[in-house]
Design an enzyme around this catalytic site. Structure first.
Site, PDB file in Angstrom:
ATOM      1  N   CYS A  62     -11.914  -1.822  -4.649  1.00  0.00           N
ATOM      2  CA  CYS A  62     -11.580  -2.466  -3.382  1.00  0.00           C
ATOM      3  C   CYS A  62     -12.356  -1.805  -2.266  1.00  0.00           C
ATOM      4  O   CYS A  62     -13.556  -1.575  -2.410  1.00  0.00           O
ATOM      5  CB  CYS A  62     -10.083  -2.520  -3.142  1.00  0.00           C
ATOM      6  SG  CYS A  62      -9.232  -0.933  -3.203  1.00  0.00           S
ATOM      7  N   ARG A  63     -11.703  -1.467  -1.152  1.00  0.00           N
ATOM      8  CA  ARG A  63     -12.480  -1.100   0.037  1.00  0.00           C
ATOM      9  C   ARG A  63     -12.990   0.338   0.022  1.00  0.00           C
ATOM     10  O   ARG A  63     -13.991   0.641   0.649  1.00  0.00           O
ATOM     11  CB  ARG A  63     -11.617  -1.307   1.280  1.00  0.00           C
ATOM     12  CG  ARG A  63     -11.316  -2.779   1.503  1.00  0.00           C
ATOM     13  CD  ARG A  63     -10.164  -2.961   2.458  1.00  0.00           C
ATOM     14  NE  ARG A  63      -9.790  -4.368   2.590  1.00  0.00           N
ATOM     15  CZ  ARG A  63      -8.553  -4.775   2.861  1.00  0.00           C
ATOM     16  NH1 ARG A  63      -7.581  -3.897   3.005  1.00  0.00           N
ATOM     17  NH2 ARG A  63      -8.300  -6.060   2.968  1.00  0.00           N
TER      18      ARG A  63
END
Lengths: 224, 224
Positions: A181-182
DNA sequence: TCGGTCTTCCAGAAAACACTGGAGGACAGC
DNA sequence: GCTGTCCTCCAGTGTTTTCTGGAAGACCGA
């Protein structure tokens, strides 16, 4: 019984059998029955033990009761439930035995948790790159769809966390799944892992996240 | 196993158990499994044996197959299904045993068919009148609703044959049910009886029908 | 390669089911 | 009587299951 009953009765008999089947057709009710096979309990204690609401617990118990798998006893303001007889608990363990014997997933679930602790470590960018080129991995991007569209790891598919449960059936049971993810402090990927592992998938996290991958000059793509 | 698996896995395990439960949660699938425990059969033969359509049969078989309760073998253009192993058939008989032990309805079904042949005779107008006044009977008018509205036996409720299946739950399991329709050659009441008895109700027919009741000067009513 | 047979896949309608929150019932203690 | 606790019933919503036709897929025999 030297002759079969007529067809109408046969159908109805099977329906009676199915009543028992329906009673054990829900994971929640199985959990309740397992608890009740250990001994008597009140509705509230069952509710907290299973993490269900009291209303919902009570309703599941009603289902079990109309199927005559459990019985009740009133003690003051509370009601104690218990398994109706030992045969019921026997049926439960038979069910578990068949499940263990027949469902490979069960074995896999146990194995995933008790073994392969290395799977709990994040996978390095370098290793992922190698696996990607050998195509022996499925990479999922669990960020919201629009972030995926902006930029994503080349070869990754978009499965936003919110949709993961619905899309479990699209994922392979045997291949390794890598979620990202981020970045290292983003909670999306860890949550995805928890869900995937609980369902018996082999899943690992990519170290850090997309920004670091990109900063390392590794292949990315954009669009859907 | 000296320790319980974490909660996430426990839930997923129960869901795996429930897969087996769901597979036996349908009368049709139980019927199929029973047949398959006797030996291998093709889809078509199962369909005709159970009176289901081939498509539907196939779909139920798919359910059983994904639960790993049955296995298949291809022989030319047809596919033979069989129970996956003996444990599966063991589970089925365990299920039947619990059903017999726990469900009074099953006993009642058998008793209704094997005993009480006098219940197969129509009840006389005189006897019905007596029972009506003692309120130990439920009289149902199985003709279409509009005929009921025009005239019906006083104290009878309207349950058109077409709706009977849906309204079974409104009927008492222990009281005697008496059905009537247009007359001695009307097929509605006999069909209602067949359905009711197959579901374990005690049901008898009124001799003749409404016209004869009326002609005898017995109490009638109209409207809904 | 082309029908014919047996089975599975797919899409849509109807029914059944799970969960939620709020109202109601039974009981104990005051 | 009244209040609080524990449980069940009820109604509404969203999801799952069941069954039905039609289409597609796999195989056989010619």
């Amino acid at each position: 019984m030297n002759q079969l009953p007529p067809a109408g009765v046969r159908g109805a008999l099977h329906e009676q059998f199915a009543r028992i089947g329906k009673a054990v057709a829900s994971a929640k009710r199985i959990e309740l029955l397992e608890l009740l096979c250990q001994g008597e309990r009140t509705v509230e204690s069952l509710a907290t033990a299973t993490g269900m609401g009291v209303t919902n617990t009570s309703q599941h118990l009603q289902v079990l009761k109309t199927a005559r798998l459990v019985e009740t006893r009133r003690a003051g303001t509370r009601i104690h439930y218990r398994a109706a007889d030992e045969r019921v608990c026997g049926l439960m363990s038979e069910l578990g035995a068949v499940a263990r014997a027949r469902l490979v997933e069960v074995e896999r679930l146990v194995r995933n948790y008790l073994e392969a602790p290395e799977d709990l470590e994040p996978i390095t960018r370098k290793e992922l790159l190698g696996r990607l080129s050998r195509r022996d991995v499925v990479v999922i991007d669990v960020r919201p769809m629009d972030e995926y569209k902006a930029t994503h790891i080349r070869g990754a598919v978009s499965i936003p966390l919110a949709e993961l449960k619905r899309r479990l059936r699209d994922l392979p049971k045997n291949a390794l799944i890598v979620a990202y993810c981020r970045g290292p402090y983003c909670v999306l990927a860890p949550q995805a892992l928890a869900l995937l592992r609980a369902r018996g998938f082999r899943a690992r996290r990519l170290e850090d996240g997309l920004p670091e991958w990109r900063a390392a000059g590794l292949p990315i793509a954009s669009g859907s």
